[in-house]
Write a protein that holds these residues in place. Structure first.
Motif, PDB file in Angstrom:
ATOM      1  N   PRO A   1     -21.608   5.388 -11.767  1.00 21.39           N
ATOM      2  CA  PRO A   1     -22.563   5.107 -10.686  1.00 21.39           C
ATOM      3  C   PRO A   1     -23.024   3.663 -10.739  1.00 21.39           C
ATOM      4  CG  PRO A   1     -23.636   6.305 -12.454  1.00 21.39           C
ATOM      5  CD  PRO A   1     -22.166   6.274 -12.795  1.00 21.39           C
ATOM      6  N   ASP A   2     -23.519   3.180  -9.616  1.00 25.84           N
ATOM      7  CA  ASP A   2     -24.031   1.811  -9.581  1.00 25.84           C
ATOM      8  C   ASP A   2     -25.281   1.652 -10.415  1.00 25.84           C
ATOM      9  OD1 ASP A   2     -22.102   0.664  -7.735  1.00 25.84           O
ATOM     10  OD2 ASP A   2     -23.002   1.975  -6.236  1.00 25.84           O
ATOM     11  N   MET A   3     -26.037   2.757 -10.553  1.00 28.35           N
ATOM     12  CA  MET A   3     -27.237   2.732 -11.400  1.00 28.35           C
ATOM     13  C   MET A   3     -27.533   4.151 -11.860  1.00 28.35           C
ATOM     14  SD  MET A   3     -29.944   1.876  -8.319  1.00 28.35           S
ATOM     15  CE  MET A   3     -28.882   0.554  -7.725  1.00 28.35           C
ATOM     16  N   ALA A   4     -28.301   4.269 -12.934  1.00 31.69           N
ATOM     17  CA  ALA A   4     -28.641   5.586 -13.476  1.00 31.69           C
ATOM     18  C   ALA A   4     -29.968   5.485 -14.215  1.00 31.69           C
ATOM     19  CB  ALA A   4     -27.549   6.087 -14.411  1.00 31.69           C
ATOM     20  N   GLY A   5     -30.698   6.601 -14.240  1.00 29.38           N
ATOM     21  CA  GLY A   5     -31.972   6.639 -14.940  1.00 29.38           C
ATOM     22  C   GLY A   5     -32.871   7.697 -14.337  1.00 29.38           C
ATOM     23  N   THR A   6     -34.147   7.568 -14.556  1.00 30.04           N
ATOM     24  CA  THR A   6     -35.106   8.457 -13.909  1.00 30.04           C
ATOM     25  C   THR A   6     -35.228   8.068 -12.434  1.00 30.04           C
ATOM     26  OG1 THR A   6     -37.007   7.023 -14.315  1.00 30.04           O
ATOM     27  CG2 THR A   6     -36.420   8.599 -16.062  1.00 30.04           C
TER      28      THR A   6
END
Length: 220
Positions: free
Chosen positions: A201-206
């Motif tokens: 993914p381009d970004m991940a996290g909460t």
């Protein structure tokens, strides 16, 4: 990257903080000295797909599943699940308010025909310019068509849209196939399930971390 619109998943993304619903339900069972098998969970989902009606709220929807799972304490478990979903949705609402103030949002979910009702009950519907419920739309993830519907309703270009969800296979890969950017809400997945190889993914996290990142790409 420029973000002009955002699509978001519902179940497991906004109502559990990234945890798969099996994990949430298994926790509620365990708290009462009970065990929920994966097969019983699947049976609850199958029953819900046939039994849930458009007018049902969250508690009734969860009760259908819990009873179908053969739970010996259905009321207590259902109450615990409603409390968990309500708390998670309240936290999600704070992030949705920030995002909706910047760009239009669409809710895209495999649901039972009552997503509008449940999202309203949890205080989330107000943040979405469009809601796409698979049971109403007649198409389910991972078909890219359900994301096309959401994009069309927002009048959004995929290249300037982000899809936020908890499932790489169901949420992110099909949206990416249309040209959308992707953001993974990280939580506890289905036991033993791993993300498909070759996709990042381009970004991940909460959800909060993802909201922070996405807002830096909004062209105000």
């Amino acid at each position: 990257m420029t973000i002009d619109a955002i699509l978001l998943d519902f179940g497991g993304t906004l109502d559990t903080g990234g945890d798969h619903w099996y994990r949430v339900m298994a926790d509620a069972y365990l708290d009462r000295g009970l065990t929920l098998s994966q097969q019983a969970y699947i049976e609850g989902e199958r029953t819900a797909a046939a039994a849930v009606r458009p007018g049902m709220g969250l508690a009734d929807t969860l009760a259908v599943k819990v009873r179908a799972q053969g739970c010996p304490e259905p009321s207590a478990v259902t109450d615990a699940l409603v409390a968990r979903a309500t708390a998670s949705a309240a936290a999600s609402a704070r992030e949705l308010a920030r995002l909706a103030a910047a760009v239009p949002l669409a809710l895209v979910s495999n649901y039972y025909g009552n997503l509008e009702r449940v999202a309203s009950e949890l205080g989330l519907r107000r943040y979405f310019a469009a809601v796409v419920d698979s049971a109403v739309a007649g198409v389910r993830k991972p078909s890219p068509d359900i994301f096309r519907i959401a994009l069309d309703r927002l009048g959004a270009a995929p290249a300037c849209t982000a899809m936020v969800g908890d499932s790489v296979a169901n949420d992110l890969i099909p949206a990416a196939s249309l040209g959308c950017h992707t953001a993974l809400v990280v939580g506890r997945p289905w036991p033993g399930k791993t993300a498909p190889a070759g996709f990042s993914p381009d970004m991940a996290g909460t959800l909060g971390e993802i909201a922070d990142a996405l807002l830096t790409y909004v062209n105000n």
